[in-house]
Design a protein around this motif. Structure first.
Motif, mmCIF file in Angstrom:
data_model
loop_
_atom_site.group_PDB
_atom_site.id
_atom_site.type_symbol
_atom_site.label_atom_id
_atom_site.label_comp_id
_atom_site.label_asym_id
_atom_site.label_seq_id
_atom_site.Cartn_x
_atom_site.Cartn_y
_atom_site.Cartn_z
ATOM 1 N N GLU A 202 0.843 -1.192 0.000
ATOM 2 C CA GLU A 202 0.000 0.000 0.000
ATOM 3 C C GLU A 202 0.887 1.254 0.000
ATOM 4 O O GLU A 202 1.876 1.333 0.738
ATOM 5 C CB GLU A 202 -0.906 0.013 1.225
ATOM 6 C CG GLU A 202 -1.950 -1.092 1.222
ATOM 7 C CD GLU A 202 -2.850 -1.027 2.433
ATOM 8 O OE1 GLU A 202 -2.463 -0.395 3.455
ATOM 9 O OE2 GLU A 202 -3.954 -1.603 2.372
ATOM 10 N N LEU A 203 0.502 2.231 -0.815
ATOM 11 C CA LEU A 203 1.244 3.481 -0.941
ATOM 12 C C LEU A 203 0.435 4.628 -0.341
ATOM 13 O O LEU A 203 -0.783 4.719 -0.565
ATOM 14 C CB LEU A 203 1.545 3.772 -2.413
ATOM 15 C CG LEU A 203 2.295 2.664 -3.165
ATOM 16 C CD1 LEU A 203 2.411 3.015 -4.640
ATOM 17 C CD2 LEU A 203 3.672 2.435 -2.559
ATOM 18 N N TYR A 204 1.120 5.519 0.372
ATOM 19 C CA TYR A 204 0.456 6.558 1.161
ATOM 20 C C TYR A 204 1.073 7.939 0.937
ATOM 21 O O TYR A 204 2.191 8.067 0.429
ATOM 22 C CB TYR A 204 0.568 6.223 2.656
ATOM 23 C CG TYR A 204 -0.354 5.125 3.118
ATOM 24 C CD1 TYR A 204 -1.471 5.401 3.893
ATOM 25 C CD2 TYR A 204 -0.115 3.796 2.769
ATOM 26 C CE1 TYR A 204 -2.325 4.388 4.319
ATOM 27 C CE2 TYR A 204 -0.967 2.780 3.190
ATOM 28 C CZ TYR A 204 -2.068 3.083 3.973
ATOM 29 O OH TYR A 204 -2.907 2.085 4.380
ATOM 30 N N LEU A 205 0.318 8.960 1.364
ATOM 31 C CA LEU A 205 0.874 10.288 1.603
ATOM 32 C C LEU A 205 1.424 10.266 3.022
ATOM 33 O O LEU A 205 0.708 9.887 3.961
ATOM 34 C CB LEU A 205 -0.217 11.366 1.497
ATOM 35 C CG LEU A 205 -1.128 11.349 0.271
ATOM 36 C CD1 LEU A 205 -2.157 12.472 0.376
ATOM 37 C CD2 LEU A 205 -0.325 11.475 -1.000
ATOM 38 N N ALA A 206 2.674 10.667 3.199
ATOM 39 C CA ALA A 206 3.303 10.611 4.521
ATOM 40 C C ALA A 206 3.553 12.017 5.040
ATOM 41 O O ALA A 206 4.101 12.868 4.327
ATOM 42 C CB ALA A 206 4.624 9.845 4.447
ATOM 43 N N PHE A 207 3.155 12.263 6.285
ATOM 44 C CA PHE A 207 3.366 13.548 6.960
ATOM 45 C C PHE A 207 4.393 13.346 8.071
ATOM 46 O O PHE A 207 4.305 12.390 8.843
ATOM 47 C CB PHE A 207 2.056 14.064 7.560
ATOM 48 C CG PHE A 207 0.983 14.332 6.547
ATOM 49 C CD1 PHE A 207 0.804 15.596 6.007
ATOM 50 C CD2 PHE A 207 0.153 13.304 6.128
ATOM 51 C CE1 PHE A 207 -0.190 15.837 5.067
ATOM 52 C CE2 PHE A 207 -0.843 13.524 5.190
ATOM 53 C CZ PHE A 207 -1.012 14.792 4.655
ATOM 54 N N SER A 208 5.325 14.266 8.169
ATOM 55 C CA SER A 208 6.385 14.133 9.157
ATOM 56 C C SER A 208 5.862 14.323 10.574
ATOM 57 O O SER A 208 4.830 14.976 10.809
ATOM 58 C CB SER A 208 7.499 15.143 8.877
ATOM 59 O OG SER A 208 6.998 16.468 8.889
ATOM 60 N N ARG A 209 6.588 13.750 11.508
ATOM 61 C CA ARG A 209 6.254 13.879 12.932
ATOM 62 C C ARG A 209 6.196 15.367 13.302
ATOM 63 O O ARG A 209 7.067 16.149 12.944
ATOM 64 C CB ARG A 209 7.311 13.171 13.768
ATOM 65 C CG ARG A 209 6.984 13.063 15.245
ATOM 66 C CD ARG A 209 8.171 12.465 15.996
ATOM 67 N NE ARG A 209 8.441 11.104 15.586
ATOM 68 C CZ ARG A 209 7.900 10.031 16.156
ATOM 69 N NH1 ARG A 209 7.041 10.168 17.144
ATOM 70 N NH2 ARG A 209 8.229 8.822 15.735
ATOM 71 N N GLY A 210 5.162 15.755 14.023
ATOM 72 C CA GLY A 210 5.024 17.139 14.449
ATOM 73 C C GLY A 210 4.200 18.005 13.521
ATOM 74 O O GLY A 210 3.918 19.167 13.841
ATOM 75 N N THR A 211 3.797 17.487 12.365
ATOM 76 C CA THR A 211 2.910 18.251 11.489
ATOM 77 C C THR A 211 1.583 18.469 12.214
ATOM 78 O O THR A 211 1.017 17.528 12.769
ATOM 79 C CB THR A 211 2.675 17.507 10.160
ATOM 80 O OG1 THR A 211 3.928 17.326 9.504
ATOM 81 C CG2 THR A 211 1.730 18.272 9.258
ATOM 82 N N GLY A 253 -0.411 5.321 11.829
ATOM 83 C CA GLY A 253 0.943 5.693 12.196
ATOM 84 C C GLY A 253 0.993 6.653 13.362
ATOM 85 O O GLY A 253 0.124 6.664 14.234
ATOM 86 N N VAL A 254 2.022 7.498 13.375
ATOM 87 C CA VAL A 254 2.229 8.455 14.461
ATOM 88 C C VAL A 254 1.084 9.474 14.490
ATOM 89 O O VAL A 254 0.755 10.045 13.443
ATOM 90 C CB VAL A 254 3.572 9.186 14.272
ATOM 91 C CG1 VAL A 254 3.732 10.309 15.288
ATOM 92 C CG2 VAL A 254 4.736 8.205 14.374
ATOM 93 N N PRO A 255 0.471 9.719 15.642
ATOM 94 C CA PRO A 255 -0.564 10.759 15.695
ATOM 95 C C PRO A 255 0.012 12.112 15.291
ATOM 96 O O PRO A 255 1.148 12.439 15.662
ATOM 97 C CB PRO A 255 -0.991 10.754 17.164
ATOM 98 C CG PRO A 255 -0.606 9.410 17.674
ATOM 99 C CD PRO A 255 0.655 9.044 16.927
ATOM 100 N N PRO A 256 -0.727 12.904 14.503
ATOM 101 C CA PRO A 256 -0.227 14.238 14.136
ATOM 102 C C PRO A 256 0.039 15.094 15.364
ATOM 103 O O PRO A 256 -0.408 14.790 16.473
ATOM 104 C CB PRO A 256 -1.361 14.816 13.291
ATOM 105 C CG PRO A 256 -2.143 13.625 12.815
ATOM 106 C CD PRO A 256 -2.036 12.614 13.921
ATOM 107 N N GLY A 257 0.763 16.197 15.145
ATOM 108 C CA GLY A 257 1.111 17.100 16.232
ATOM 109 C C GLY A 257 -0.096 17.839 16.768
ATOM 110 O O GLY A 257 -1.227 17.654 16.282
#
Length: 260
Positions: A202-211, A253-257
């Protein structure tokens, strides 16, 4: 003096009315999903991202960069979006993933006429050298499958060239892009053949930690809207007419900021 004061005031108002883009957006040269045409980003996923941008009134520019640079920025700076990013457990611990934007197969390829010989090796196939591009999930997939010698190249095109030159026996890549990569290096699509499918990816849009969470939520809402009203499926079918478009939307994934 008065005219200078008015000019400064107008400049300040103009700057206030045109806020800076909320995100720094990167993609890579991975046709037909993402690539650069005449200096402008293009491809299936690029069209999807621009459609989302039109819905959420986002004016961030999409910059096509080498994968290693984009991935480093994603891992080290807040407010970065990179696409497309393959989902795995390690990445779910490092970033927020919104998608799927597509589902690809990770394929193991050999030079034409050599797949049967390699498969006949049985477990010995894992001792043969394979190639993938540096920092990619395909390199990770090769290692996870048990291949002990994974040669890393800077781009898929260099990886394909090295396979055809005999530098290694197999090439691990996303099935979507194999024909386009071979076309880029002026090789026919039948110059390679499938050894096996390693996994579905599966391919995704990825947002960096802290966004900020509200920024990611805007993108999630925009993505949901284009999947619901048919715009996403039209784009997908234009570029990938033989594949079924994934119609669900997930944020993992990681919860947004924190909200700004």
């Amino acid at each position: 003096m008065l005219s200078r004061t008015i000019a400064l005031l107008l400049f300040s108002l103009a700057a206030w009315s045109a806020p800076a883009p909320a995100l720094t957006i990167y993609t890579e040269d991975w046709p037909p999903i993402t690539f650069q045409r005449n200096g402008v980003a293009d491809g299936m996923a690029v069209e999807v991202v621009r459609e989302i941008q039109s819905r959420i009134h986002d004016n961030s520019q999409i910059e096509v960069v080498p994968w290693a640079r984009g991935y480093k920025e994603l891992l080290t700076n807040p407010g970065v979006m990179l696409f497309t990013v393959g989902r795995n457990e390690a990445r779910e611990r490092q970033m927020s993933l919104l998608g799927p934007i597509a589902v690809s197969q990770t394929v193991l390829l050999a030079r034409k006429g050599e797949a049967a010989k390699l498969l006949a090796l049985g477990a010995g196939i894992y001792q043969r050298p394979v190639g993938a591009y540096r920092g990619s999930i395909f390199a990770d997939a090769a290692s996870a499958a048990g291949f002990v010698e994974v040669d890393l190249a800077p781009t898929p095109q260099v990886t394909a060239q090295k396979l055809l030159l005999g530098r290694y026996d197999m090439w691990v890549e996303g099935g979507f892009v194999v024909s386009s990569v071979l076309k880029d290096i002026h090789q026919p699509s039948d110059s390679v053949e499938l050894v096996r499918v390693l996994e579905s990816l599966e391919l995704y849009l990825a947002f960096s930690r802290g966004t900020p969470a509200d920024e990611v939520k805007r993108w999630q809402d925009g993505f949901t809207a284009i999947k619901k009203d048919g715009a996403y499926k039209r784009i997908y079918n234009k570029w990938l007419p033989r594949d079924a478009a994934p119609m669900d939307v997930r944020l993992i994934g990681v919860p947004p900021g924190p909200v700004r």
